[in-house]
Scaffold this motif. Structure first.
Motif, PDB file in Angstrom:
ATOM      1  N   LEU A  27     109.796 101.990 -56.618  1.00 45.59           N
ATOM      2  CA  LEU A  27     110.829 101.817 -55.597  1.00 45.59           C
ATOM      3  C   LEU A  27     110.293 102.121 -54.200  1.00 45.59           C
ATOM      4  CD1 LEU A  27     113.837 103.328 -57.504  1.00 45.59           C
ATOM      5  CD2 LEU A  27     113.471 100.928 -56.934  1.00 45.59           C
ATOM      6  N   GLN A  28     109.504 103.172 -54.076  1.00 50.38           N
ATOM      7  CA  GLN A  28     108.934 103.497 -52.773  1.00 50.38           C
ATOM      8  C   GLN A  28     107.979 102.396 -52.319  1.00 50.38           C
ATOM      9  OE1 GLN A  28     109.914 106.011 -50.815  1.00 50.38           O
ATOM     10  NE2 GLN A  28     108.624 105.124 -49.219  1.00 50.38           N
ATOM     11  N   LEU A  29     107.180 101.878 -53.244  1.00 50.82           N
ATOM     12  CA  LEU A  29     106.253 100.798 -52.913  1.00 50.82           C
ATOM     13  C   LEU A  29     107.012  99.567 -52.425  1.00 50.82           C
ATOM     14  CD1 LEU A  29     103.403  99.580 -52.879  1.00 50.82           C
ATOM     15  CD2 LEU A  29     103.759  98.951 -55.277  1.00 50.82           C
ATOM     16  N   LEU A  30     108.093  99.208 -53.096  1.00 55.87           N
ATOM     17  CA  LEU A  30     108.893  98.064 -52.658  1.00 55.87           C
ATOM     18  C   LEU A  30     109.444  98.289 -51.250  1.00 55.87           C
ATOM     19  CD1 LEU A  30     110.816  97.158 -55.915  1.00 55.87           C
ATOM     20  CD2 LEU A  30     109.027  95.825 -54.790  1.00 55.87           C
ATOM     21  N   LYS A  31     109.951  99.491 -50.995  1.00 55.63           N
ATOM     22  CA  LYS A  31     110.474  99.786 -49.658  1.00 55.63           C
ATOM     23  C   LYS A  31     109.377  99.680 -48.598  1.00 55.63           C
ATOM     24  CE  LYS A  31     114.151 102.791 -51.299  1.00 55.63           C
ATOM     25  NZ  LYS A  31     114.651 104.172 -51.392  1.00 55.63           N
ATOM     26  N   GLU A  32     108.205 100.217 -48.915  1.00 63.90           N
ATOM     27  CA  GLU A  32     107.090 100.167 -47.955  1.00 63.90           C
ATOM     28  C   GLU A  32     106.651  98.720 -47.697  1.00 63.90           C
ATOM     29  OE1 GLU A  32     105.786 102.710 -46.265  1.00 63.90           O
ATOM     30  OE2 GLU A  32     107.015 104.219 -47.259  1.00 63.90           O
ATOM     31  N   LEU A  33     106.573  97.921 -48.748  1.00 62.28           N
ATOM     32  CA  LEU A  33     106.169  96.527 -48.595  1.00 62.28           C
ATOM     33  C   LEU A  33     107.199  95.725 -47.803  1.00 62.28           C
ATOM     34  CD1 LEU A  33     104.622  95.862 -52.112  1.00 62.28           C
ATOM     35  CD2 LEU A  33     103.398  96.104 -49.940  1.00 62.28           C
ATOM     36  N   LEU A  34     108.472  96.052 -47.986  1.00 62.20           N
ATOM     37  CA  LEU A  34     109.516  95.406 -47.184  1.00 62.20           C
ATOM     38  C   LEU A  34     109.407  95.822 -45.728  1.00 62.20           C
ATOM     39  CD1 LEU A  34     112.568  95.629 -49.570  1.00 62.20           C
ATOM     40  CD2 LEU A  34     111.702  93.548 -48.509  1.00 62.20           C
ATOM     41  N   ASP A  35     109.233  97.119 -45.494  1.00 60.85           N
ATOM     42  CA  ASP A  35     109.117  97.612 -44.119  1.00 60.85           C
ATOM     43  C   ASP A  35     107.934  96.971 -43.404  1.00 60.85           C
ATOM     44  OD1 ASP A  35     111.314  99.241 -44.323  1.00 60.85           O
ATOM     45  OD2 ASP A  35     110.166 101.083 -44.675  1.00 60.85           O
ATOM     46  N   ALA A  36     106.834  96.774 -44.134  1.00 61.67           N
ATOM     47  CA  ALA A  36     105.634  96.174 -43.548  1.00 61.67           C
ATOM     48  C   ALA A  36     105.724  94.651 -43.508  1.00 61.67           C
ATOM     49  CB  ALA A  36     104.402  96.597 -44.346  1.00 61.67           C
ATOM     50  N   ARG A  37     106.814  94.129 -44.036  1.00 60.59           N
ATOM     51  CA  ARG A  37     107.054  92.686 -44.091  1.00 60.59           C
ATOM     52  C   ARG A  37     105.985  91.938 -44.894  1.00 60.59           C
ATOM     53  NH1 ARG A  37     111.600  92.295 -41.485  1.00 60.59           N
ATOM     54  NH2 ARG A  37     111.969  93.295 -39.503  1.00 60.59           N
ATOM     55  N   VAL A  38     105.438  92.633 -45.886  1.00 63.32           N
ATOM     56  CA  VAL A  38     104.489  92.012 -46.816  1.00 63.32           C
ATOM     57  C   VAL A  38     105.274  91.246 -47.875  1.00 63.32           C
ATOM     58  CG1 VAL A  38     102.707  92.464 -48.559  1.00 63.32           C
ATOM     59  CG2 VAL A  38     102.720  93.744 -46.401  1.00 63.32           C
ATOM     60  N   LEU A  39     106.397  91.808 -48.301  1.00 66.40           N
ATOM     61  CA  LEU A  39     107.300  91.139 -49.238  1.00 66.40           C
ATOM     62  C   LEU A  39     108.581  90.790 -48.501  1.00 66.40           C
ATOM     63  CD1 LEU A  39     107.184  93.223 -52.535  1.00 66.40           C
ATOM     64  CD2 LEU A  39     106.161  90.994 -52.106  1.00 66.40           C
ATOM     65  N   GLY A  40     109.142  89.669 -48.855  1.00 62.91           N
ATOM     66  CA  GLY A  40     110.412  89.266 -48.289  1.00 62.91           C
ATOM     67  C   GLY A  40     111.563  89.555 -49.238  1.00 62.91           C
ATOM     68  N   HIS A  41     112.747  89.290 -48.768  1.00 68.48           N
ATOM     69  CA  HIS A  41     113.971  89.511 -49.537  1.00 68.48           C
ATOM     70  C   HIS A  41     113.937  88.786 -50.875  1.00 68.48           C
ATOM     71  CE1 HIS A  41     118.188  88.684 -50.618  1.00 68.48           C
ATOM     72  NE2 HIS A  41     118.373  89.922 -50.218  1.00 68.48           N
ATOM     73  N   ASP A  42     113.497  87.544 -50.890  1.00 69.33           N
ATOM     74  CA  ASP A  42     113.474  86.764 -52.132  1.00 69.33           C
ATOM     75  C   ASP A  42     112.577  87.401 -53.185  1.00 69.33           C
ATOM     76  OD1 ASP A  42     115.194  84.966 -50.965  1.00 69.33           O
ATOM     77  OD2 ASP A  42     113.652  83.456 -50.567  1.00 69.33           O
ATOM     78  N   ALA A  43     111.417  87.873 -52.778  1.00 69.71           N
ATOM     79  CA  ALA A  43     110.488  88.499 -53.727  1.00 69.71           C
ATOM     80  C   ALA A  43     111.090  89.770 -54.316  1.00 69.71           C
ATOM     81  CB  ALA A  43     109.162  88.815 -53.042  1.00 69.71           C
ATOM     82  N   VAL A  44     111.710  90.580 -53.472  1.00 71.07           N
ATOM     83  CA  VAL A  44     112.311  91.823 -53.961  1.00 71.07           C
ATOM     84  C   VAL A  44     113.498  91.512 -54.864  1.00 71.07           C
ATOM     85  CG1 VAL A  44     113.450  93.974 -53.289  1.00 71.07           C
ATOM     86  CG2 VAL A  44     111.453  93.170 -52.037  1.00 71.07           C
ATOM     87  N   GLU A  45     114.258  90.480 -54.547  1.00 71.73           N
ATOM     88  CA  GLU A  45     115.374  90.086 -55.422  1.00 71.73           C
ATOM     89  C   GLU A  45     114.858  89.698 -56.807  1.00 71.73           C
ATOM     90  OE1 GLU A  45     118.781  90.000 -55.730  1.00 71.73           O
ATOM     91  OE2 GLU A  45     118.587  91.331 -54.015  1.00 71.73           O
ATOM     92  N   ARG A  46     113.745  88.975 -56.871  1.00 77.48           N
ATOM     93  CA  ARG A  46     113.181  88.602 -58.173  1.00 77.48           C
ATOM     94  C   ARG A  46     112.732  89.838 -58.947  1.00 77.48           C
ATOM     95  NH1 ARG A  46     111.138  84.515 -54.874  1.00 77.48           N
ATOM     96  NH2 ARG A  46     109.099  85.542 -54.702  1.00 77.48           N
ATOM     97  N   ILE A  47     112.143  90.792 -58.256  1.00 76.98           N
ATOM     98  CA  ILE A  47     111.726  92.036 -58.905  1.00 76.98           C
ATOM     99  C   ILE A  47     112.948  92.796 -59.394  1.00 76.98           C
ATOM    100  CG2 ILE A  47     110.637  94.290 -58.511  1.00 76.98           C
ATOM    101  CD1 ILE A  47     108.803  92.753 -56.452  1.00 76.98           C
ATOM    102  N   ARG A  48     113.955  92.897 -58.548  1.00 80.44           N
ATOM    103  CA  ARG A  48     115.197  93.588 -58.947  1.00 80.44           C
ATOM    104  C   ARG A  48     115.834  92.914 -60.159  1.00 80.44           C
ATOM    105  NH1 ARG A  48     118.774  96.064 -54.741  1.00 80.44           N
ATOM    106  NH2 ARG A  48     120.281  94.619 -55.568  1.00 80.44           N
ATOM    107  N   GLU A  49     115.879  91.578 -60.149  1.00 79.29           N
ATOM    108  CA  GLU A  49     116.474  90.855 -61.279  1.00 79.29           C
ATOM    109  C   GLU A  49     115.697  91.104 -62.571  1.00 79.29           C
ATOM    110  OE1 GLU A  49     119.409  89.191 -61.565  1.00 79.29           O
ATOM    111  OE2 GLU A  49     119.734  90.011 -59.562  1.00 79.29           O
ATOM    112  N   ALA A  50     114.387  91.192 -62.487  1.00 80.34           N
ATOM    113  CA  ALA A  50     113.576  91.475 -63.673  1.00 80.34           C
ATOM    114  C   ALA A  50     113.889  92.868 -64.214  1.00 80.34           C
ATOM    115  CB  ALA A  50     112.089  91.353 -63.346  1.00 80.34           C
ATOM    116  N   ILE A  51     114.026  93.847 -63.318  1.00 77.28           N
ATOM    117  CA  ILE A  51     114.368  95.209 -63.741  1.00 77.28           C
ATOM    118  C   ILE A  51     115.757  95.236 -64.357  1.00 77.28           C
ATOM    119  CG2 ILE A  51     114.863  97.546 -62.919  1.00 77.28           C
ATOM    120  CD1 ILE A  51     112.661  97.057 -60.765  1.00 77.28           C
ATOM    121  N   ILE A  52     116.712  94.595 -63.699  1.00 78.11           N
ATOM    122  CA  ILE A  52     118.096  94.567 -64.194  1.00 78.11           C
ATOM    123  C   ILE A  52     118.161  93.916 -65.559  1.00 78.11           C
ATOM    124  CG2 ILE A  52     120.379  93.533 -63.799  1.00 78.11           C
ATOM    125  CD1 ILE A  52     119.782  93.989 -60.741  1.00 78.11           C
ATOM    126  N   ALA A  53     117.486  92.790 -65.739  1.00 82.40           N
ATOM    127  CA  ALA A  53     117.511  92.092 -67.031  1.00 82.40           C
ATOM    128  C   ALA A  53     116.921  92.959 -68.135  1.00 82.40           C
ATOM    129  CB  ALA A  53     116.751  90.775 -66.931  1.00 82.40           C
TER     130      ALA A  53
END
Length: 92
Positions: A27-53
């Motif tokens: 979770l911290q890594l995802l937040k850091e990557l978002l803050d650095a704009r390395v990952l976008g919203h779509d990528a994090v949504e796919r990761i979240r969906e994989a965790i949720i599933a």
């Protein structure tokens, strides 16, 4: 009042992800990557969906799939809130 660390641990436990260093680190890594704009919203949504599933697939038999998945999504929103209009996480 609950500390941020306690809240994260409680949310992780509630969705079936033990509050291990790996889960918190992810979770911290995802937040850091978002803050650095390395990952976008779509990528994090796919990761979240994989965790949720994955978490929802191991739901207790006493709960319906839809109800359990809804609760997992709500907890994930607490753990990693996203503004759909932005590329960065919502500040707490």
């Amino acid at each position: 009042m609950q500390s941020d660390s306690d809240r994260v641990r409680a949310d992780l436990d509630a969705i079936g992800m033990r509050a291990s260093g790996s889960a918190v680190g992810l979770l911290q890594l995802l937040k850091e990557l978002l803050d650095a704009r390395v990952l976008g919203h779509d990528a994090v949504e796919r990761i979240r969906e994989a965790i949720i599933a994955d978490v929802a697939g191991a739901r207790p038999r006493s709960q319906t799939q839809a109800d359990f998945e809804k609760r997992v999504r709500e907890r994930m929103d607490n753990l990693l809130p996203l503004d759909p209009e932005a590329e960065a996480p919502v500040a707490h």
